[in-house]
Write an enzyme that holds these catalytic residues in place. Structure first.
Site, PDB file in Angstrom:
ATOM      1  N   SER A 171      -9.348   0.382   8.084  1.00 20.75           N
ATOM      2  CA  SER A 171      -8.891   0.416   6.700  1.00 20.75           C
ATOM      3  C   SER A 171      -8.353  -0.896   6.148  1.00 20.75           C
ATOM      4  O   SER A 171      -8.069  -0.990   4.962  1.00 20.75           O
ATOM      5  CB  SER A 171      -7.817   1.505   6.526  1.00 20.75           C
ATOM      6  OG  SER A 171      -8.412   2.773   6.613  1.00 20.75           O
ATOM      7  N   SER A 177      -9.111   2.521   3.788  1.00 19.52           N
ATOM      8  CA  SER A 177      -8.278   3.133   2.770  1.00 19.52           C
ATOM      9  C   SER A 177      -7.448   2.139   1.968  1.00 19.52           C
ATOM     10  O   SER A 177      -6.860   2.496   0.945  1.00 19.52           O
ATOM     11  CB  SER A 177      -7.346   4.151   3.422  1.00 19.52           C
ATOM     12  OG  SER A 177      -6.479   3.531   4.373  1.00 19.52           O
ATOM     13  N   LYS A 205       0.849  -1.199   0.000  1.00 19.23           N
ATOM     14  CA  LYS A 205       0.000   0.000   0.000  1.00 19.23           C
ATOM     15  C   LYS A 205       0.882   1.246   0.000  1.00 19.23           C
ATOM     16  O   LYS A 205       1.917   1.291   0.679  1.00 19.23           O
ATOM     17  CB  LYS A 205      -0.896  -0.028   1.238  1.00 19.23           C
ATOM     18  CG  LYS A 205      -1.835   1.162   1.393  1.00 19.23           C
ATOM     19  CD  LYS A 205      -2.648   1.003   2.679  1.00 19.23           C
ATOM     20  CE  LYS A 205      -3.557   2.188   2.939  1.00 19.23           C
ATOM     21  NZ  LYS A 205      -4.329   2.025   4.196  1.00 19.23           N
TER      22      LYS A 205
END
Length: 480
Positions: free
Chosen positions: A171, A147, A71
């Site tokens: 997230s 996220s 990520k």
């Protein structure tokens, strides 16, 4: 053809049934075929992956030679930018690995790209202006969550079996629920954020992965857990490996079930139905299931949380401002509408307010801790609604305040574990009539990921989700 998880892919390489180079080529081909539909990978690192393989850097470790995705937030990969999906950081190349990245390398994982997220990781969706939206593999008109939505879409889309993520308000668990995956947020301090961060905003952020299987999550936690020197706090080391818990009988657990929002927000009937169905499954498996909920001041929680969350974007802009010698207020004019809204709110909050709110949340963690003295785990819906349509959290279309209201409704169950530092997992046991995945969340006691892994593996065996394939799996070449 059944898709293999990380552990199976690593086994094939060790046994000589496939070469790491061939697996890398197959993974790249799959990313190239599916990513134009999903927009999950925003920075391919194919050449770097091939070069690392050629240098023998991924030849040892449990996952030697297996492709992986990172990520684009917190976990730095040397020689690449860590943008946080913000134009303000788009050109800033990092000159070192985070400790977590170093541990991934030592485990033999081969990084082939970085995944999409919302700007600064402040929303439960992945629709940044910088990279564009990531689309849900189950319905490309819908959000993949956030996220860590790029990570989850990549795994659900068959690019890789597991991908790195981070969780500050849900997230990891949010996109796991939206994309039909397993997602565990570890105990506070279980995985270091060093050397760049001791914590992120009161210790609410935890890094780990979204995975196709429970055992991959456990094995990856074995490879990455533990503090580094100078960390402000850490979780107690486990008594045994996390992977060894997978397949062990969990025993007869005491499970509390809450299917209503303790914040007074609406919960979609599909999410209520999923939690109740999971509760019935747990009872069928021999666990003691009871309707129960911790008691706390919901109005105070909402008020303190809205102030607290405003500090996420505010802190980011102050940090960037100090690094670039620019005014945070000027930088705020260059960020997305929701982060501008958070900054405007956060800039009016006194340091005394933040410290007082943090103290209140420490008291809240005692409430949850005492509640979990009576129960082994706490079952709730993961989210307040199924995956929303893209644009649902667009503060440019709606107001910042309206998006914050939607944030609190969607994340009605996930934020508690972050504020209290508890481990929590989303398990993909349900799909609604529209074919959308609906996760069930289990929150455990501090430091007790072992119970969660044992229960998750039992649920996975009782109701396998591994071979459920979203429509996007029909596109392009399949990976191993």
């Amino acid at each position: 053809m059944t898709y293999l998880d990380l552990l199976d892919q690593a086994r094939l390489i060790r046994d000589g049934e496939i070469s790491a180079a061939d697996l890398l080529d197959a993974t790249i081909a799959r990313i190239e075929a599916v990513n134009p539909v999903l927009n999950a990978v925003i920075l391919p690192l194919y050449d770097q992956g091939r070069a690392a393989l050629a240098r023998g850097e991924a030849s040892s470790g449990l996952f030697a030679g297996v492709p992986f995705l990172i990520k684009d937030l917190y976990c730095h990969v040397s020689g690449t930018p860590t943008t946080g999906a913000s134009r303000l950081l788009a050109g800033a190349v990092v000159d070192h690995d985070s400790e977590l990245m170093a541990r991934y390398r030592r485990a033999g994982l081969l990084t082939v790209g970085k995944t999409n997220l919302c700007e600064f990781g402040t929303l439960g969706t992945t629709e940044p202006e910088l990279f564009g939206p990531t689309r849900n593999p189950w319905d490309t008109s819908r959000s993949s969550g956030g996220s860590s939505g790029g990570a989850a879409a990549a795994v659900a889309g068959g690019m890789v079996p597991a991908a790195h993520g981070g969780d500050g308000a849900g997230s990891i668990r949010i996109p796991a629920s939206c994309c039909g995956l397993f997602g565990l947020k570890p105990t506070r301090g279980r995985i270091t954020m060093g050397p760049d961060l001791g914590d992120s905003l009161g210790g609410i952020v935890n890094e780990h992965v979204v995975t196709m299987t429970v055992r991959d999550s456990a094995a990856l936690l074995d490879a990455t857990h533990g503090p580094m020197v100078g960390d402000p706090y850490s979780a107690a080391p486990p008594a045994d490996s996390f992977l060894s818990q997978v397949g062990r009988e969990p025993g007869r657990l005491r499970i509390a079930v809450t299917d209503r929002s303790l914040l007074g927000t609406d919960v979609d009937p599909d999410c209520v139905a999923a939690a109740r169905d999971t509760a019935r499954l747990c009872a069928e498996l021999g666990h003691d299931v009871e309707i129960a909920a911790p008691v706390f001041d919901a109005e105070q929680y909402q008020s303190a949380y809205r102030r607290f969350w405003s500090m996420t974007a505010t802190r980011s802009l102050w940090s960037i401002g100090r690094a670039t010698n620019r005014s945070p207020a000027a930088l705020a004019e260059e960020v997305e509408p929701f982060n501008r809204y958070l900054f405007e709110r956060g800039s009016r909050i006194l340091a005394a307010d933040y410290v007082t709110d943090l103290g209140w949340f420490h008291g809240f963690s005692r409430i949850l801790g005492h509640f979990l003295e009576r129960y082994d785990v706490w079952l709730t819906p993961t989210l307040g609604s199924p995956p929303p349509k893209l644009g649902h959290f667009d503060a440019g279309l709606h107001s910042g305040e309206a998006v914050m209201d939607r944030f609190m409704q969607f994340l009605a169950f996930t934020t508690f574990a972050n504020m209290a530092g508890l481990p929590a997992m989303s398990v993909p046991l349900s799909w609604n009539a529209e074919g959308l995945p609906i996760g069930s969340q289990f929150t455990g006691r501090a430091g007790d990921e072992a119970t969660l892994f044992r229960l998750a593996a039992q649920l996975e065996a009782a109701r396998p989700w591994r071979d459920r394939r979203p429509p996007v799996h029909a596109a392009g070449p399949r990976r191993v």
